[in-house]
Design a protein around this motif. Structure first.
Motif, PDB file in Angstrom:
ATOM      1  N   UNK A  40       9.524   2.869  -2.239  1.00  0.00           N
ATOM      2  CA  UNK A  40       9.114   3.060  -0.840  1.00  0.00           C
ATOM      3  C   UNK A  40       7.696   2.536  -0.608  1.00  0.00           C
ATOM      4  N   UNK A  41       6.805   2.746  -1.600  1.00  0.00           N
ATOM      5  CA  UNK A  41       5.423   2.257  -1.429  1.00  0.00           C
ATOM      6  C   UNK A  41       5.440   0.739  -1.224  1.00  0.00           C
ATOM      7  N   UNK A  42       6.237   0.044  -2.033  1.00  0.00           N
ATOM      8  CA  UNK A  42       6.321  -1.422  -1.896  1.00  0.00           C
ATOM      9  C   UNK A  42       6.943  -1.791  -0.550  1.00  0.00           C
ATOM     10  N   UNK A  43       7.995  -1.095  -0.179  1.00  0.00           N
ATOM     11  CA  UNK A  43       8.669  -1.414   1.075  1.00  0.00           C
ATOM     12  C   UNK A  43       7.751  -1.146   2.277  1.00  0.00           C
ATOM     13  N   UNK A  44       6.945  -0.085   2.189  1.00  0.00           N
ATOM     14  CA  UNK A  44       6.019   0.204   3.299  1.00  0.00           C
ATOM     15  C   UNK A  44       5.019  -0.938   3.477  1.00  0.00           C
ATOM     16  N   UNK A  45       4.553  -1.500   2.340  1.00  0.00           N
ATOM     17  CA  UNK A  45       3.624  -2.640   2.458  1.00  0.00           C
ATOM     18  C   UNK A  45       4.321  -3.835   3.101  1.00  0.00           C
ATOM     19  N   UNK A  95      16.794   6.264   4.972  1.00  0.00           N
ATOM     20  CA  UNK A  95      16.087   7.072   5.972  1.00  0.00           C
ATOM     21  C   UNK A  95      14.576   6.934   5.913  1.00  0.00           C
ATOM     22  N   UNK A  96      14.048   6.910   4.682  1.00  0.00           N
ATOM     23  CA  UNK A  96      12.584   6.935   4.579  1.00  0.00           C
ATOM     24  C   UNK A  96      11.977   5.592   4.976  1.00  0.00           C
ATOM     25  N   UNK A  97      12.684   4.500   4.684  1.00  0.00           N
ATOM     26  CA  UNK A  97      12.205   3.182   5.136  1.00  0.00           C
ATOM     27  C   UNK A  97      12.218   3.121   6.654  1.00  0.00           C
ATOM     28  N   UNK A  98      13.338   3.576   7.234  1.00  0.00           N
ATOM     29  CA  UNK A  98      13.498   3.497   8.683  1.00  0.00           C
ATOM     30  C   UNK A  98      12.476   4.399   9.378  1.00  0.00           C
ATOM     31  N   UNK A  99      12.256   5.550   8.769  1.00  0.00           N
ATOM     32  CA  UNK A  99      11.263   6.487   9.305  1.00  0.00           C
ATOM     33  C   UNK A  99       9.858   5.871   9.248  1.00  0.00           C
ATOM     34  N   UNK A 100       9.540   5.165   8.161  1.00  0.00           N
ATOM     35  CA  UNK A 100       8.225   4.516   8.051  1.00  0.00           C
ATOM     36  C   UNK A 100       8.064   3.448   9.130  1.00  0.00           C
ATOM     37  N   UNK A 101       9.118   2.677   9.347  1.00  0.00           N
ATOM     38  CA  UNK A 101       9.069   1.650  10.392  1.00  0.00           C
ATOM     39  C   UNK A 101       8.810   2.311  11.755  1.00  0.00           C
TER      40      UNK A 101
END
Ligand SMILES: CCCCCCCCCC/C=C\CCCCCCCC(=O)SCCNC(=O)CCNC(=O)[C@H](O)C(C)(C)COP(=O)(O)OP(=O)(O)OC[C@H]1O[C@@H](n2cnc3c(N)ncnc32)[C@H](O)[C@@H]1OP(=O)(O)O
Ligand SMILES: Cc1cc2nc3c(=O)[nH]c(=O)nc-3n(C[C@H](O)[C@H](O)[C@H](O)COP(=O)(O)OP(=O)(O)OC[C@H]3O[C@@H](n4cnc5c(N)ncnc54)[C@H](O)[C@@H]3O)c2cc1C
Length: 654
Positions: A40-45, A95-101
């Protein structure tokens, strides 16, 4: 750690923050990998980078300067723009990727499809049978339709069994007739129901042959799919402005003899056959699955809200100079004050602890979901107890931490330039939605009382309540020797939680023995029971933090997490600010600990929390951009106050 390794260091930043970042003893990217999980950390970046490249996804002006209508429109505009890019940016099933977006682009104030993703889709996944999924779920995932979850009513939210909305089965026509028979039965609160949604899963009391069968879920079309006009037999609207979340159109709904086909009842578990035969679900509370889904995801969400507030106030505390520690020297950064450190650092430790607990509650939810799919209902009760306690404790403590972070910013913390007001308003909403906190504590209380009973019967409970069977092992804080390690602290914690749970159980037994009804006896003990639930949950969070830290491989990251764990355990145990020793240890890493949350300025929406630390010049810019400064004299002033004053002057001259 050598300065060039600190990912947060940039040319041109406020030197006060650069000085802080140079002190870091670890790599903030590596700590971010622990906080979010490395994927998730990488995807958030990557998500943040993708958003940077799409200007239509950026805020048109700061949200606090917008009216409610403008906020609603801005969120709708962004959702529309996102819909064109979303599958290139995130994996929608994550969910967590979509939530970060969502948090980076739209923010925390709500948007027209929050409930669609948070509950409508999960309710379909958990409660619709395969044929129903084919009919609605795929369309929902493609966002052809927008739905919400309509359960709470004007008169009842907590006590689901007393919901007044009815769904009466009409055998002849093979339809349900939905009604809101009273004013108090109006659905009230469902997110996005006021204006945005065209479908809702409506929770109503099922009636067959005059027999009341309890709350069940029904798919209801609210608006025409082409014109978006309200369907016949339905009255719907927005419930008005709220403390926060004002980009969201929470709504009301009245149903008047609305007929829907039999197959619009979600029938994965409970079923109604054409002739009206009712088939019970394998577990009575499977209809509550969407709530358990949200509760298990709320923990990471609230850890993030706390992280927002703390990174704003920690960075700001390092650029704000006020007063002296040594009168012969310059004014100090306010972070140097012992009280400021005691105000902030235990909450930084909690934000990490909550994030780890949240990752665990999501993991447990996924395990329960898979085991349910295999026909096993055993894990439902454990997960319900765990998420009820976590939801209540974390939302409450996150709210406290956010408020401390706001106060730590002094006067500027009260300006919406800090964004603290919205973070707080959104954070504390979690104390209420998805089950009022003190009520959810009692749900965990029931589970703990059962565990005590089984211990008294000589059984050994397993999992999170195993420690209750160690009754008799006394262990108080006074037995803790310095440097004996965290296990000692955990044992002291277990002792305190166990003692309180047994005390509550004994009191309950005493009242029951005195001849009070079970319900009356229960009500007389709820303060003690809730204390037990709170301690049990805080113990879970602490144990989970401890176990999580043991897994960390990078030694520099592990060391700083151990400092936080130490602070957390002491703070939780003593329930007062930690010793100066821990504060001193955390101090050099304070900014880097919050940098490791890698919250971008776009996501923060806070002038005080800017990554570059250039706060004052931007506060001035912020003030200049206020709508109220666009005219030297406000039209409303000309209309009301000026005539009032002119009139007063005229009167005095007469
Ligand atoms: C393009 C961009 C895309 C971006 C996408 C972004 C993604 C969006 C993200 C959005 C982010 C944020 C959104 C925020 C969302 C906010 C949503 C808020 C929604 C709501 O609030 S919905 C309404 C929630 N309502 C409630 O929670 C009501 C609370 N009340 C209850 O749950 C129940 O009434 C109760 C208090 C649990 C009591 O229930 P009941 O009376 O039926 O049961 P008893 O107390 O008698 O207990 C009997 C028995 O049952 C057990 N039990 C109860 N509940 C459960 C359960 N859920 N699971 C398992 N078991 C349960 C209980 O423990 C008892 O067991 P026992 O007999 O003791 O063995
Ligand atoms: C921002 C927001 C978004 C929401 N979104 C949705 C949504 O999308 N869909 C939806 O259906 N609902 C939604 N809700 C409604 C929400 O789920 C309910 O408000 C919540 O479950 C609390 O229920 P209540 O309002 O009935 O509180 P009440 O139960 O009336 O609580 C009032 C007080 O009574 C106490 N109390 C109540 N029962 C007991 C008891 N048994 N024992 C001891 N004390 C008790 C509580 O602790 C509290 O102090 C939303 C609410 C908010 C604030």
């Amino acid at each position: 750690m050598s300065a060039h390794l600190n990912a947060a260091l940039r040319e041109g930043d406020n030197p006060e923050l650069t000085e802080e970042r140079r002190k870091a003893t670890f790599d903030t990217r590596k700590l971010a990998d622990e906080f979010f999980g490395s994927h998730l950390a990488r995807r958030r970046r990557e998500i943040a980078k993708a958003i940077d490249a799409i200007p239509e996804l950026h805020d048109t002006k700061p949200l606090p300067f917008m009216t409610r209508e403008e906020k609603v429109e801005e969120a709708a505009r962004k959702v529309f723009t996102l819909s064109k890019h979303i599958t290139d940016i995130v994996d929608l099933s994550n969910n967590r990727e979509t939530q970060s977006l969502n948090e980076m682009v739209i923010g925390i104030e709500g948007m027209p499809i929050s409930l669609h993703f948070a509950m409508f889709i999960p309710a379909l996944q958990g409660q619709a049978d395969d044929e129903q999924k084919r009919e609605w779920l795929d369309r929902a995932i493609r966002m052809e339709i927008i739905g919400t979850y309509a359960q709470t009513e004007l008169g009842h939210g907590t006590n689901l069994r007393m919901l007044e909305t009815t769904a009466t089965y009409d055998k002849q026509n093979k339809e349900f007739i939905l009604n809101s028979p009273t004013l108090t039965s109006l659905k009230w609160w469902p997110g996005n129901m006021g204006k945005s949604c065209n479908y809702a899963i409506v929770v109503a009391n099922l009636i067959i042959d005059d027999k009341l069968l309890g709350p069940h879920s029904f798919m209801v079309q609210l608006r025409d799919e082409n014109s978006h006009e309200t369907m016949p037999n339905i009255q719907i609207g927005d419930i008005g402005p709220k403390m926060a979340y004002n980009s969201s159109d929470n709504g009301f709904l009245k149903l008047s003899n609305l007929r829907i086909p039999r197959r619009n009842m979600l029938m994965k578990h409970a079923k109604v056959q054409e002739d009206g035969t009712y088939k019970k679900p394998p577990h009575e509370k499977l209809a509550y699955s969407a709530m358990v889904h949200v509760r298990s995801h709320m923990i990471t969400q609230h850890a993030m809200l706390l992280a927002y507030a703390l990174s704003i106030s920690t960075r700001y505390s390092c650029i704000r100079r006020q007063g002296y520690i040594d009168p012969k020297k310059d004014e100090v950064k306010v972070i140097e004050y012992q009280t400021q450190q005691h105000r902030l650092f235990p909450h930084i430790a909690r934000a990490y602890a909550f994030a780890f607990a949240g990752t665990e509650s999501i993991r447990k939810f996924e395990i329960m979901k898979r085991s349910l799919e295999a026909g096993n209902i055993e894990l439902i009760a454990d997960l319900h107890a765990l998420t009820s306690g976590l939801k209540a404790v974390v939302t409450y403590l996150a709210g406290q931490g956010i408020e401390q972070a706001r106060q730590a910013c002094g006067g500027h913390g009260y300006s919406m330039a800090s964004y603290m007001g919205e973070i707080y308003g959104v954070g504390i909403a979690g104390c209420t939605y998805e089950g009022e906190n003190l009520v959810m504590m009692q749900q965990l209380g029931r589970y703990l009382i059962k565990a005590v009973k089984s211990v008294k019967e000589g059984k050994k409970p397993t999992g999170y309540v195993a420690y209750l069977a160690h009754a008799g092992q006394r262990h108080s804080l006074i037995d803790c020797r310095p440097n004996e390690g965290y296990a000692e602290h955990i044992r002291a914690f277990e002792h305190i939680a166990r003692r309180q749970t047994f005390r509550a159980a004994e009191r309950l037994q005493k009242y029951e023995n005195s001849g009070l009804s079970t319900e009356q006896a229960w009500n007389n003990c709820t303060v003690e029971l809730n204390r037990a639930s709170r301690l049990h949950t805080r113990l879970f969070i602490a144990c989970n933090f401890y176990e999580r830290v043991l897994d960390v491989e990078d030694m520099a990251v592990r060391e700083v997490l151990e400092d936080l764990l130490h602070l957390h355990l002491n703070y939780e145990l003593i329930d007062i600010a930690s010793y100066a020793l821990e504060a001193k240890k955390i101090r050099p890493n304070a900014v880097s600990l919050v940098d490791s949350w890698e919250i971008t300025d776009r996501e923060h929406r806070s002038v005080l929390g800017r990554r570059d630390g250039h706060v004052y010049e931007n506060l001035f810019k912020w003030a200049k951009s206020s709508d109220l400064n666009q005219n030297d004299v406000l039209p409303s002033h000309k209309k009301h106050l000026l005539p009032m004053m002119l009139n007063a002057r005229k009167q005095s001259k007469l």
